[in-house]
Design a protein around this motif. Structure first.
Motif, PDB file in Angstrom:
ATOM      1  N   VAL A 203      14.348 -54.306  45.150  1.00 23.83           N
ATOM      2  CA  VAL A 203      15.152 -55.223  45.967  1.00 23.83           C
ATOM      3  C   VAL A 203      16.637 -54.975  45.743  1.00 23.83           C
ATOM      4  O   VAL A 203      17.419 -54.865  46.697  1.00 23.83           O
ATOM      5  CB  VAL A 203      14.801 -56.688  45.645  1.00 23.83           C
ATOM      6  N   LEU A 204      17.026 -54.861  44.477  1.00 22.69           N
ATOM      7  CA  LEU A 204      18.439 -54.659  44.161  1.00 22.69           C
ATOM      8  C   LEU A 204      18.935 -53.322  44.691  1.00 22.69           C
ATOM      9  O   LEU A 204      20.073 -53.212  45.166  1.00 22.69           O
ATOM     10  CB  LEU A 204      18.643 -54.752  42.647  1.00 22.69           C
ATOM     11  N   ARG A 205      18.081 -52.296  44.638  1.00 23.56           N
ATOM     12  CA  ARG A 205      18.466 -50.983  45.159  1.00 23.56           C
ATOM     13  C   ARG A 205      18.743 -51.050  46.660  1.00 23.56           C
ATOM     14  O   ARG A 205      19.747 -50.513  47.134  1.00 23.56           O
ATOM     15  CB  ARG A 205      17.375 -49.960  44.871  1.00 23.56           C
ATOM     16  N   GLU A 206      17.861 -51.722  47.410  1.00 29.51           N
ATOM     17  CA  GLU A 206      18.065 -51.822  48.851  1.00 29.51           C
ATOM     18  C   GLU A 206      19.319 -52.634  49.170  1.00 29.51           C
ATOM     19  O   GLU A 206      20.072 -52.289  50.086  1.00 29.51           O
ATOM     20  CB  GLU A 206      16.840 -52.435  49.524  1.00 29.51           C
ATOM     21  N   CYS A 207      19.541 -53.697  48.416  1.00 27.80           N
ATOM     22  CA  CYS A 207      20.758 -54.501  48.626  1.00 27.80           C
ATOM     23  C   CYS A 207      22.004 -53.658  48.356  1.00 27.80           C
ATOM     24  O   CYS A 207      22.984 -53.713  49.127  1.00 27.80           O
ATOM     25  CB  CYS A 207      20.739 -55.723  47.721  1.00 27.80           C
ATOM     26  N   ARG A 208      22.002 -52.872  47.287  1.00 25.17           N
ATOM     27  CA  ARG A 208      23.163 -52.026  46.983  1.00 25.17           C
ATOM     28  C   ARG A 208      23.418 -51.035  48.103  1.00 25.17           C
ATOM     29  O   ARG A 208      24.574 -50.798  48.498  1.00 25.17           O
ATOM     30  CB  ARG A 208      22.937 -51.271  45.667  1.00 25.17           C
ATOM     31  N   GLN A 209      22.347 -50.428  48.613  1.00 26.77           N
ATOM     32  CA  GLN A 209      22.503 -49.450  49.692  1.00 26.77           C
ATOM     33  C   GLN A 209      23.148 -50.079  50.914  1.00 26.77           C
ATOM     34  O   GLN A 209      24.002 -49.461  51.560  1.00 26.77           O
ATOM     35  CB  GLN A 209      21.138 -48.853  50.044  1.00 26.77           C
ATOM     36  N   LEU A 210      22.763 -51.302  51.234  1.00 26.35           N
ATOM     37  CA  LEU A 210      23.358 -51.996  52.379  1.00 26.35           C
ATOM     38  C   LEU A 210      24.812 -52.357  52.120  1.00 26.35           C
ATOM     39  O   LEU A 210      25.670 -52.187  52.982  1.00 26.35           O
ATOM     40  CB  LEU A 210      22.548 -53.257  52.693  1.00 26.35           C
ATOM     41  N   LEU A 211      25.093 -52.840  50.915  1.00 24.94           N
ATOM     42  CA  LEU A 211      26.463 -53.229  50.594  1.00 24.94           C
ATOM     43  C   LEU A 211      27.401 -52.026  50.592  1.00 24.94           C
ATOM     44  O   LEU A 211      28.580 -52.149  50.937  1.00 24.94           O
ATOM     45  CB  LEU A 211      26.499 -53.936  49.235  1.00 24.94           C
ATOM     46  N   GLU A 212      26.880 -50.864  50.232  1.00 27.03           N
ATOM     47  CA  GLU A 212      27.706 -49.652  50.236  1.00 27.03           C
ATOM     48  C   GLU A 212      28.126 -49.249  51.645  1.00 27.03           C
ATOM     49  O   GLU A 212      29.096 -48.501  51.821  1.00 27.03           O
ATOM     50  CB  GLU A 212      26.947 -48.511  49.554  1.00 27.03           C
ATOM     51  N   THR A 213      27.398 -49.738  52.661  1.00 27.95           N
ATOM     52  CA  THR A 213      27.780 -49.458  54.049  1.00 27.95           C
ATOM     53  C   THR A 213      28.845 -50.435  54.547  1.00 27.95           C
ATOM     54  O   THR A 213      29.330 -50.303  55.665  1.00 27.95           O
ATOM     55  CB  THR A 213      26.563 -49.537  54.984  1.00 27.95           C
ATOM     56  N   GLY A 214      29.190 -51.423  53.733  1.00 24.66           N
ATOM     57  CA  GLY A 214      30.204 -52.401  54.119  1.00 24.66           C
ATOM     58  C   GLY A 214      29.661 -53.714  54.625  1.00 24.66           C
ATOM     59  O   GLY A 214      30.427 -54.595  55.028  1.00 24.66           O
ATOM     60  N   ILE A 215      28.342 -53.900  54.613  1.00 29.32           N
ATOM     61  CA  ILE A 215      27.744 -55.169  55.038  1.00 29.32           C
ATOM     62  C   ILE A 215      28.181 -56.283  54.078  1.00 29.32           C
ATOM     63  O   ILE A 215      27.966 -56.180  52.870  1.00 29.32           O
ATOM     64  CB  ILE A 215      26.202 -55.062  55.039  1.00 29.32           C
ATOM     65  N   PRO A 216      28.785 -57.369  54.587  1.00 27.46           N
ATOM     66  CA  PRO A 216      29.231 -58.428  53.674  1.00 27.46           C
ATOM     67  C   PRO A 216      28.185 -59.496  53.368  1.00 27.46           C
ATOM     68  O   PRO A 216      28.317 -60.235  52.390  1.00 27.46           O
ATOM     69  CB  PRO A 216      30.410 -59.058  54.427  1.00 27.46           C
ATOM     70  N   GLU A 217      27.132 -59.606  54.224  1.00 28.09           N
ATOM     71  CA  GLU A 217      26.171 -60.705  54.074  1.00 28.09           C
ATOM     72  C   GLU A 217      24.751 -60.167  54.041  1.00 28.09           C
ATOM     73  O   GLU A 217      24.377 -59.310  54.848  1.00 28.09           O
ATOM     74  CB  GLU A 217      26.319 -61.689  55.231  1.00 28.09           C
ATOM     75  N   ILE A 218      23.955 -60.680  53.113  1.00 29.89           N
ATOM     76  CA  ILE A 218      22.547 -60.304  52.996  1.00 29.89           C
ATOM     77  C   ILE A 218      21.700 -61.558  53.034  1.00 29.89           C
ATOM     78  O   ILE A 218      22.026 -62.570  52.396  1.00 29.89           O
ATOM     79  CB  ILE A 218      22.282 -59.515  51.700  1.00 29.89           C
ATOM     80  N   THR A 219      20.603 -61.496  53.791  1.00 31.47           N
ATOM     81  CA  THR A 219      19.614 -62.570  53.825  1.00 31.47           C
ATOM     82  C   THR A 219      18.311 -62.049  53.248  1.00 31.47           C
ATOM     83  O   THR A 219      17.756 -61.061  53.746  1.00 31.47           O
ATOM     84  CB  THR A 219      19.381 -63.063  55.267  1.00 31.47           C
ATOM     85  N   LEU A 220      17.829 -62.688  52.203  1.00 34.35           N
ATOM     86  CA  LEU A 220      16.562 -62.314  51.578  1.00 34.35           C
ATOM     87  C   LEU A 220      15.419 -62.984  52.328  1.00 34.35           C
ATOM     88  O   LEU A 220      15.483 -64.173  52.631  1.00 34.35           O
ATOM     89  CB  LEU A 220      16.546 -62.724  50.109  1.00 34.35           C
TER      90      LEU A 220
END
Length: 464
Positions: A203-220
């Motif tokens: 889960v943390l790996r996928e979140c990091r990958q998204l944040l590295e693209t500049g996404i500011p918000e994540i919904t679990l």
């Protein structure tokens, strides 16, 4: 035995083996249902892009591969699927080489019956097997057959997904799937399987990958997201509150949300998280379905109204500004006027900001489908309108309270009117304001000037 050997396959009567095989370049994907389906559709696009380099198009007429990701929660879900397939049949007749597939929860329920009723469908796949699409498409193109794969391998698909491709300012991350609650009206345990949680490292790996693209918000995401339980690489068990804390610490994350929750899994630690984790937004969707204890027992919800009210009290103790939304079913078998009054009373006592309200309709394969649907349709309609009227009043009240306040708005994109932008407040309310596209993805201070029926109007606050 491989999955291709174990799945159902048979010759497609509408196809002839071509002398040459045309390349496939474009994908059209129709999605029905919840955020889980939206997440799955996004990952299907990622898979097909990586495997075949497919480009997403906006109309089935433009596509070489046409897929439908279905939902079976609402009434007449199967009819919607076959209606859409009826329109696609003509495309298959004019272009026999296109590949048509049906996935998701209706596919899981119907299986091979879809291809018997619509023999031009090449692939039927369930929510847990869409990662196998490239192999299935390769086999179909090679052998000109039809395939059905509705296995439920435990969390296998997450081990085969490519890196996520993010668009927009918010991204979904599925952390668990399935449901063990078996509410009597719900098909999810039968279409998504038992509760299975992804390892926290994944889960943390996928979140990091998204944040590295500049996404500011994540919904679990999860069918019961707060039922998350998983062991890490060192054998320590994580619950959902622990996962929230870990995700919240990731670099680049500005806003964190989750959905959908079950009252039985709302621990004190999770309620406290709304007050202790700054990036966790003050909004919670917490379905209750009814305010009647008698019906809560009949629905097999596992809690009573007082338990639900205590959860709300605890949440507001730690986060007084939290906005709450819920789901309600009216006209469940055996519902009396008194039961319905209990629902209205609960809505008033909680003061929900919004809610999804539905008339009961039996879903095939659920326990409630065997009960007599004894509430007349006109009574269901009357009760639904009464509930919707109350919710409309409460939504308007919640929005009116925002007028005059300065809200931090995450700008999501252009608004409906020329020169307008729109975004969301921390508590998930839509705000329209005059702005510029360069502000997309930024959190901007907006003074609320007007409340509409479902959204807000504001003006940017310029700060030196």
């Amino acid at each position: 035995m491989t999955f291709l050997q174990s799945q159902a396959k048979f010759r497609n009567p509408m196809l002839k083996t071509p002398k040459t095989r045309r390349s496939i370049d474009t994908l059209y994907l129709k999605t029905y249902g919840c955020q889980m389906n939206e997440y799955d559709s996004g990952r299907i696009v990622d898979i097909m892009r990586e495997a075949y380099g497919l480009r997403l198009v906006d109309a089935p007429e433009k596509a070489d591969v046409i897929l439908m990701n279905t939902c079976s929660v609402r009434e007449k879900a199967e009819e919607k699927v076959y209606s859409e397939l009826g329109r696609w049949r003509k495309l298959k007749q004019s272009r026999p080489d296109i590949i048509i597939g049906v996935g998701g929860c209706v596919a899981q329920q119907e299986g091979e019956r879809i291809q018997k009723r619509a023999p031009f469908v090449d692939i039927v796949f369930g929510p847990q097997t869409y990662h196998r699409l490239p192999e299935m498409i390769h086999q179909i193109r090679r052998e000109r057959i039809q395939l059905t794969n509705i296995d439920m391998p435990e969390i296998e698909k997450f081990d085969h997904l490519p890196n996520p491709h993010a668009e927009g300012v918010s991204a979904y991350v599925t952390i668990m799937e399935g449901c063990d609650k078996f509410c009597t009206f719900c098909v999810v345990p039968y279409t998504r399987g038992p509760e299975i949680s992804r390892p926290p490292e994944d889960v943390l790996r996928e979140c990091r990958q998204l944040l590295e693209t500049g996404i500011p918000e994540i919904t679990l995401l999860g069918q019961n997201v707060n039922a998350y339980r998983a062991e890490d690489d060192e054998g320590e068990e994580w619950d959902f509150a622990m996962l929230l804390e870990a995700v919240a610490e990731l670099d680049g994350l500005k806003r964190l949300r989750f959905t959908t929750s079950h009252p039985m899994e709302m621990t004190d630690a999770l309620c406290e998280a709304f007050g202790s984790i700054p990036v966790l937004m003050p909004y919670l969707h917490l379905p209750v379905q009814t305010g009647s204890d008698r019906l809560l027992r009949a629905m097999h919800r596992g809690h009573d109204r007082e338990t639900y009210l205590r959860i709300v009290e605890t949440l507001r103790k730690h986060c007084p500004e939290i906005a709450l939304s819920s789901d309600f079913i009216v006209g469940y078998p055996g519902e009396t006027d008194e039961d319905f009054e209990q629902t209205l009373d609960l809505v008033r006592r909680v003061g929900f900001d919004s809610a999804f309200c539905f008339k009961y309709s039996p879903r095939p394969g659920t326990p409630a489908a065997h009960a007599e649907d004894d509430v007349p349709d006109h009574v269901k309609d009357e009760r639904l309108q009464a509930l919707l009227a109350l919710m409309k009043e409460q939504t308007r009240s919640a929005l009116a309270k925002k007028v005059g306040r300065i809200e931090n708005v995450l700008v999501e994109g252009k608004g409906r009117n020329e020169g307008d932008m729109q975004g969301r407040t921390p508590d998930f309310k839509i705000v329209h304001f005059r702005g510029h596209v360069r502000q997309i993805g930024q959190i901007m201070p907006v003074r609320i000037t007007e409340a509409y029926g479902q959204s807000l109007r504001g003006e940017l606050v310029i700060r030196s």
